[in-house]
Design a protein around this motif. Structure first.
Motif, PDB file in Angstrom:
ATOM      1  N   ASP A 279       0.842  -1.195   0.000  1.00 39.99           N
ATOM      2  CA  ASP A 279       0.000   0.000   0.000  1.00 39.99           C
ATOM      3  C   ASP A 279       0.880   1.249   0.000  1.00 39.99           C
ATOM      4  N   PRO A 280       0.863   2.040  -1.091  1.00 41.57           N
ATOM      5  CA  PRO A 280       1.696   3.248  -1.106  1.00 41.57           C
ATOM      6  C   PRO A 280       1.062   4.427  -0.386  1.00 41.57           C
ATOM      7  N   GLY A 281      -0.088   4.227   0.231  1.00 40.98           N
ATOM      8  CA  GLY A 281      -0.691   5.306   0.993  1.00 40.98           C
ATOM      9  C   GLY A 281      -1.751   6.058   0.232  1.00 40.98           C
ATOM     10  N   VAL A 282      -1.851   7.352   0.517  1.00 36.35           N
ATOM     11  CA  VAL A 282      -2.870   8.206  -0.090  1.00 36.35           C
ATOM     12  C   VAL A 282      -2.205   9.463  -0.627  1.00 36.35           C
ATOM     13  N   ALA A 283      -3.015  10.325  -1.230  1.00 38.72           N
ATOM     14  CA  ALA A 283      -2.467  11.499  -1.924  1.00 38.72           C
ATOM     15  C   ALA A 283      -2.461  12.733  -1.028  1.00 38.72           C
ATOM     16  N   PHE A 284      -1.512  13.595  -1.318  1.00 41.45           N
ATOM     17  CA  PHE A 284      -1.430  14.905  -0.678  1.00 41.45           C
ATOM     18  C   PHE A 284      -1.603  15.958  -1.767  1.00 41.45           C
ATOM     19  N   ASP A 285      -2.516  16.885  -1.533  1.00 47.24           N
ATOM     20  CA  ASP A 285      -2.779  17.964  -2.491  1.00 47.24           C
ATOM     21  C   ASP A 285      -1.966  19.180  -2.068  1.00 47.24           C
ATOM     22  N   ARG A 286      -0.949  19.502  -2.844  1.00 49.22           N
ATOM     23  CA  ARG A 286      -0.062  20.599  -2.477  1.00 49.22           C
ATOM     24  C   ARG A 286      -0.753  21.958  -2.549  1.00 49.22           C
ATOM     25  N   ASP A 287      -1.782  22.067  -3.395  1.00 48.64           N
ATOM     26  CA  ASP A 287      -2.485  23.347  -3.536  1.00 48.64           C
ATOM     27  C   ASP A 287      -3.354  23.656  -2.328  1.00 48.64           C
ATOM     28  N   THR A 288      -4.041  22.626  -1.813  1.00 50.46           N
ATOM     29  CA  THR A 288      -4.948  22.836  -0.689  1.00 50.46           C
ATOM     30  C   THR A 288      -4.337  22.428   0.644  1.00 50.46           C
ATOM     31  N   GLN A 289      -3.113  21.858   0.598  1.00 50.78           N
ATOM     32  CA  GLN A 289      -2.443  21.370   1.806  1.00 50.78           C
ATOM     33  C   GLN A 289      -3.307  20.345   2.541  1.00 50.78           C
ATOM     34  N   SER A 290      -3.984  19.491   1.777  1.00 48.40           N
ATOM     35  CA  SER A 290      -4.885  18.518   2.380  1.00 48.40           C
ATOM     36  C   SER A 290      -4.504  17.102   1.982  1.00 48.40           C
ATOM     37  N   PHE A 291      -4.919  16.154   2.813  1.00 50.72           N
ATOM     38  CA  PHE A 291      -4.686  14.738   2.557  1.00 50.72           C
ATOM     39  C   PHE A 291      -5.979  14.123   2.034  1.00 50.72           C
ATOM     40  N   ASN A 292      -5.882  13.462   0.919  1.00 54.82           N
ATOM     41  CA  ASN A 292      -7.041  12.827   0.315  1.00 54.82           C
ATOM     42  C   ASN A 292      -7.088  11.365   0.742  1.00 54.82           C
ATOM     43  N   ARG A 293      -7.875  11.072   1.762  1.00 58.05           N
ATOM     44  CA  ARG A 293      -7.974   9.721   2.313  1.00 58.05           C
ATOM     45  C   ARG A 293      -8.922   8.896   1.449  1.00 58.05           C
ATOM     46  N   TYR A 294      -8.421   7.818   0.873  1.00 58.13           N
ATOM     47  CA  TYR A 294      -9.249   6.980   0.020  1.00 58.13           C
ATOM     48  C   TYR A 294      -8.839   5.524   0.182  1.00 58.13           C
ATOM     49  N   ASP A 295      -9.606   4.646  -0.456  1.00 60.31           N
ATOM     50  CA  ASP A 295      -9.348   3.223  -0.356  1.00 60.31           C
ATOM     51  C   ASP A 295      -8.103   2.838  -1.140  1.00 60.31           C
ATOM     52  N   TYR A 296      -7.586   1.671  -0.815  1.00 61.11           N
ATOM     53  CA  TYR A 296      -6.460   1.103  -1.564  1.00 61.11           C
ATOM     54  C   TYR A 296      -6.862   0.938  -3.028  1.00 61.11           C
ATOM     55  N   VAL A 297      -5.976   1.355  -3.938  1.00 62.11           N
ATOM     56  CA  VAL A 297      -6.325   1.359  -5.358  1.00 62.11           C
ATOM     57  C   VAL A 297      -5.521   0.352  -6.176  1.00 62.11           C
ATOM     58  N   GLY A 298      -4.756  -0.529  -5.522  1.00 59.87           N
ATOM     59  CA  GLY A 298      -3.982  -1.518  -6.255  1.00 59.87           C
ATOM     60  C   GLY A 298      -4.858  -2.419  -7.111  1.00 59.87           C
ATOM     61  N   GLN A 299      -4.305  -2.903  -8.204  1.00 65.69           N
ATOM     62  CA  GLN A 299      -5.081  -3.633  -9.193  1.00 65.69           C
ATOM     63  C   GLN A 299      -4.793  -5.130  -9.166  1.00 65.69           C
ATOM     64  N   GLY A 726       5.675  15.194  -2.838  1.00 67.94           N
ATOM     65  CA  GLY A 726       4.510  15.525  -2.036  1.00 67.94           C
ATOM     66  C   GLY A 726       3.209  14.916  -2.491  1.00 67.94           C
ATOM     67  N   SER A 727       3.190  14.206  -3.617  1.00 67.20           N
ATOM     68  CA  SER A 727       1.909  13.721  -4.127  1.00 67.20           C
ATOM     69  C   SER A 727       1.389  12.509  -3.367  1.00 67.20           C
ATOM     70  N   ILE A 728       2.252  11.785  -2.661  1.00 69.33           N
ATOM     71  CA  ILE A 728       1.853  10.565  -1.967  1.00 69.33           C
ATOM     72  C   ILE A 728       2.423  10.582  -0.552  1.00 69.33           C
ATOM     73  N   VAL A 729       1.607  10.143   0.406  1.00 68.42           N
ATOM     74  CA  VAL A 729       2.079   9.982   1.784  1.00 68.42           C
ATOM     75  C   VAL A 729       1.768   8.561   2.229  1.00 68.42           C
TER      76      VAL A 729
END
Length: 745
Positions: A279-299, A726-729
């Motif tokens: 699991d590489p984690g979730v995304a960080f939005d550098r523009d809004t300084q927010s963490f986008n918490r979402y489900d695991y997206v591996g295929q 910064g795109s992934i945490v």
């Protein structure tokens, strides 16, 4: 600390202070009296005092721990460290077998991430996914050793075969060779023992489909030969990130043969395989300084991470004389690391796949001559040695042929929509790195109060790297060959002043060197520790990066040597830093233009606080600063992936003789993203966090015990590392719980 006595090496020993068994001593005295003839009883008989020491050590306990204080390590496993930890002028954090087991943490990265002054790095496009550590702000992913020899490759590491984990802080090149700017990690494996037979079977079950089984058996074949086997099988989902999951298989087979009173041979073979969906984690939005918490997206059918290790080690230990001992270690090893890992990029609004494979062959040989004798009326403990290491690393990636199109919804768990095929590329890089080393160290006992340590090491290396023609961001990079060699000296100095029976003050100075391209997993990706060239294509003109560390500290053995307190202030300065030239995926860099510094205070405690309460505690308060850079805007900025404050606390309370309970607290302050050894990107940050774990131990009977662990009791959402851009945490693990039953037979 006990006063030092100048004795011949054959008789100089340090014995633990363990309470004598009064009843046993009295019983033996009565038995002796009863055996005397009656006529002898009429005479006055003068007998020497009989002292019986009960170590309390069971057959499979950690031989490096303080007897009676399993949370306190007494000594290091590496024979180049000739004094107990309490008398070594350097900060050492040591995790004993009991600390490791009771924490419930089964991966080395989780153990280390909980320690003060250590943070995790991420796997990215320019370096492999795998265990990556940053110690005191400096990259240490290649500074991992097993039983004193450098460990090949960047892989996943489990704790099933570990006796102890030793973390040395500050430059350690005299002991370890290249790198080790912030410190080094040495894992100590479980070894065959001639002391006793034992079998230990453990089985664990828990939330998130957790299953873990280990087996540890030691057999004394005869007075000279013993064999030990450690086995592992485990599988589990990543808490709250299903279908991200892990599967591990491992074995360590070791043997010891006492050929004569003076000659001992030991050998071991380590086998390990992991099959994960990382699991590489979730995304960080550098523009809004927010963490986008979402489900695991591996295929399904696409994502995997498989790592493996096959490592053979042979050790020879020969007591030449009462004062001299010769030891030799030879290691042959192969590690592999293959992966395709899918992540969601909030900025691009789509998925991206990280791919790679790496195959590392390693040959190492280390010979040490240890002489403990009296010279000029002073006790000298000399260590001199030579070392050879050869690493062959080939690497490439995977091509992904996607035959369908779809729009992924990262907030929907049903995202396994990928169709197509993958293919493993031919090798894209081939690195051969050979190193020859020679070193000399001496610890001199000047008198009862003063001890002096000094050491020097010379390393010479040959570096050869081939990279295939490739397309990089729309540009064709031609095939290239690189070759250069160099050598460097490093040293250590330390002084210990101990006028008190239980404490000392010490000061130390040490250096280390990092070579251009020293991170074997990065090839020619300059910004990730790979080989860097300047704007004219010169790479060999880069001098090794140089680091210097100053440390002033104190260590105190309290509670009848059952508790060790340590405190130190330090400053590490890294000069001649090779900086990336803007595009970290390129080979371009700025050679020897950077300089940075980390300074701080570190406190530690380990052992028995009371006769019922045991603990291990550490706290680090640090500051980092970029002092010089090719880019003036970076001067004054802190380092990336660096927590200024961090702390760890593990406590255990023995409520009754059969029941104990305890817990762990891990704290880390905020961290900034960015490139290591370059000023951090202040618009990319992860918040600080505190995580609490709990455990309980029940000794059901002399042969059976039960342990319960709950990790992240409060189900805290926290982030352990941040992708450089910064795109992934990386997400810390959510709450989980498990039970482990141990049976000894």
């Amino acid at each position: 600390m006990p006063k030092k006595t100048l004795l011949n090496a054959a008789t100089y020993r340090t014995y633990p202070r363990v309470p004598a068994s009064v009843s046993l001593a009295s019983g033996m005295a009565l038995a002796v009296s009863a055996a005397l003839p009656l006529t002898a009883l009429a005479e006055e008989v003068q007998l020497d005092a009989l002292v019986v020491e009960d170590s309390g050590i069971v057959a499979d306990s950690n031989p490096y721990a303080e007897p009676g204080a399993p949370y306190k390590a007494k000594k290091l496993s590496d024979s180049k460290h000739t004094r107990d930890i309490a008398d070594t002028p350097q900060t050492m954090t040591v995790l004993t077998k009991d600390v490791i087991d009771e924490s419930g943490k089964n991966e080395l990265k989780d153990l280390l991430a909980a320690q003060p002054g250590i943070t995790l790095g991420t796997g990215e496009g320019g370096n492999s996914f795998g265990d990556r550590y940053i110690i005191r702000g400096y990259e240490a992913r290649s500074d991992v050793f097993t039983d004193g020899l450098r460990e090949p490759g960047l892989i996943t590491r489990d704790t099933f075969a570990l006796e102890q984990v030793e973390i040395s802080k500050g430059p350690s090149s005299t002991f370890a060779g290249r790198g080790t700017t912030g410190g080094a990690v040495n894992t100590v494996t479980k070894k065959a023992s001639l002391d006793d037979d034992f079998n230990k079977l453990e089985g664990g079950m828990g939330t998130d489909d957790y299953h873990r089984f280990t087996f540890d058996a030691n057999r004394v074949v005869n007075d000279s030969l013993a064999i030990r086997f450690n086995g592992l099988y485990s599988e589990s989902d990543i808490p709250d990130r299903d279908p991200a999951a892990e599967e591990r298989k491992g074995a360590l087979l070791s043997a010891v043969f006492q050929a004569t009173d003076d000659l001992k041979l030991a050998a071991d073979y380590y086998f390990f395989r992991s099959d994960d969906r990382t699991d590489p984690g979730v995304a960080f939005d550098r523009d809004t300084q927010s963490f986008n918490r979402y489900d695991y997206v591996g295929q399904d059918g696409l994502d995997f991470q498989e790592s493996g290790a096959d490592i053979f080690t042979l050790a020879v230990d020969y007591q030449l004389t009462d004062a001299a001992r010769l030891e030799n270690k030879t290691r042959l090893g192969n590690t592999t690391n293959d992966y395709i890992i899918t992540a969601y990029s909030a900025g691009r609004g789509d998925i991206r796949s990280f791919t790679g494979w790496q195959d590392n062959d390693y040959v190492g040989n280390q010979t040490n001559l240890i002489i403990d004798t009296e010279l000029g009326g002073k006790r000298h403990t000399l260590v001199t040695g030579v070392e050879y290491a050869k690493e062959d690393v080939i690497a490439g990636n995977y091509a992904i042929d996607q035959t369908n199109t779809f729009t992924i919804d990262p907030y929907n768990a049903d995202n396994n929509l990928w169709e197509g095929s993958t293919s493993k590329s031919d090798k894209m890089s081939d690195l051969t790195l050979k190193t020859w080393s020679i070193y000399l160290m001496d610890t001199i006992t000047l008198n009862d109060d003063w001890e002096l340590f000094g050491g020097v090491r010379y390393d010479h290396f040959d570096y050869k790297l081939w990279t295939a023609e490739r397309e990089r961001r729309g540009t064709i990079v031609p095939e290239a060959r690189y070759a250069f060699s160099d050598g460097f000296w490093n040293g250590h100095l330390g002084v210990v002043f101990s006028p008190w029976e239980n404490g000392n003050l010490y000061a130390s100075w040490g250096t280390s060197s990092n070579i251009n391209g020293g991170e074997a997993d990065a090839g020619s990706s300059c910004g990730y520790g790979g080989l860097c060239s300047d704007s004219d294509g010169n790479y060999a003109h880069a001098d090794p990066e140089q680091s210097t560390n100053w440390e002033l500290g104190t260590k105190w053995n309290l509670m009848d040597e059952q508790l060790l307190l340590t405190a130190a202030i330090f400053r590490t300065t890294k000069d001649d830093v090779i900086e990336e030239g803007g595009d970290s995926y390129s080979t371009g860099g700025s050679l020897n233009t950077g300089k940075n510094r980390v300074e701080g205070v570190e406190l530690g405690l380990s052992g028995n606080i009371t006769n019922k309460l045991s603990g291990q505690f550490g706290i680090a308060v640090m500051n980092s600063e970029t002092l010089e850079s090719y880019d003036e805007s970076l001067v004054g900025l802190p380092k990336a992936n660096f927590a200024e404050k961090s702390a760890s606390l593990q406590l255990k309370y023995q409520l009754t003789s059969d029941f104990a309970f305890g817990g762990n607290l891990t704290y880390a302050s905020e961290m900034f993203g960015g490139q290591p050894d370059t000023g951090a990107r202040l618009n990319i940050r992860t918040p600080g966090y505190s995580v609490v774990d709990l455990f309980a131990l029940w000794q059901i009977n002399p042969d059976m015990s039960l342990r319960a662990n709950m990790q992240n009791v409060a189900d805290k959402e926290y982030y352990t590392a941040i992708y450089r851009g910064g795109s992934i945490v990386y997400l810390g693990d959510a709450r989980s719980a498990n039970l482990t039953l141990s049976y000894r037979f």
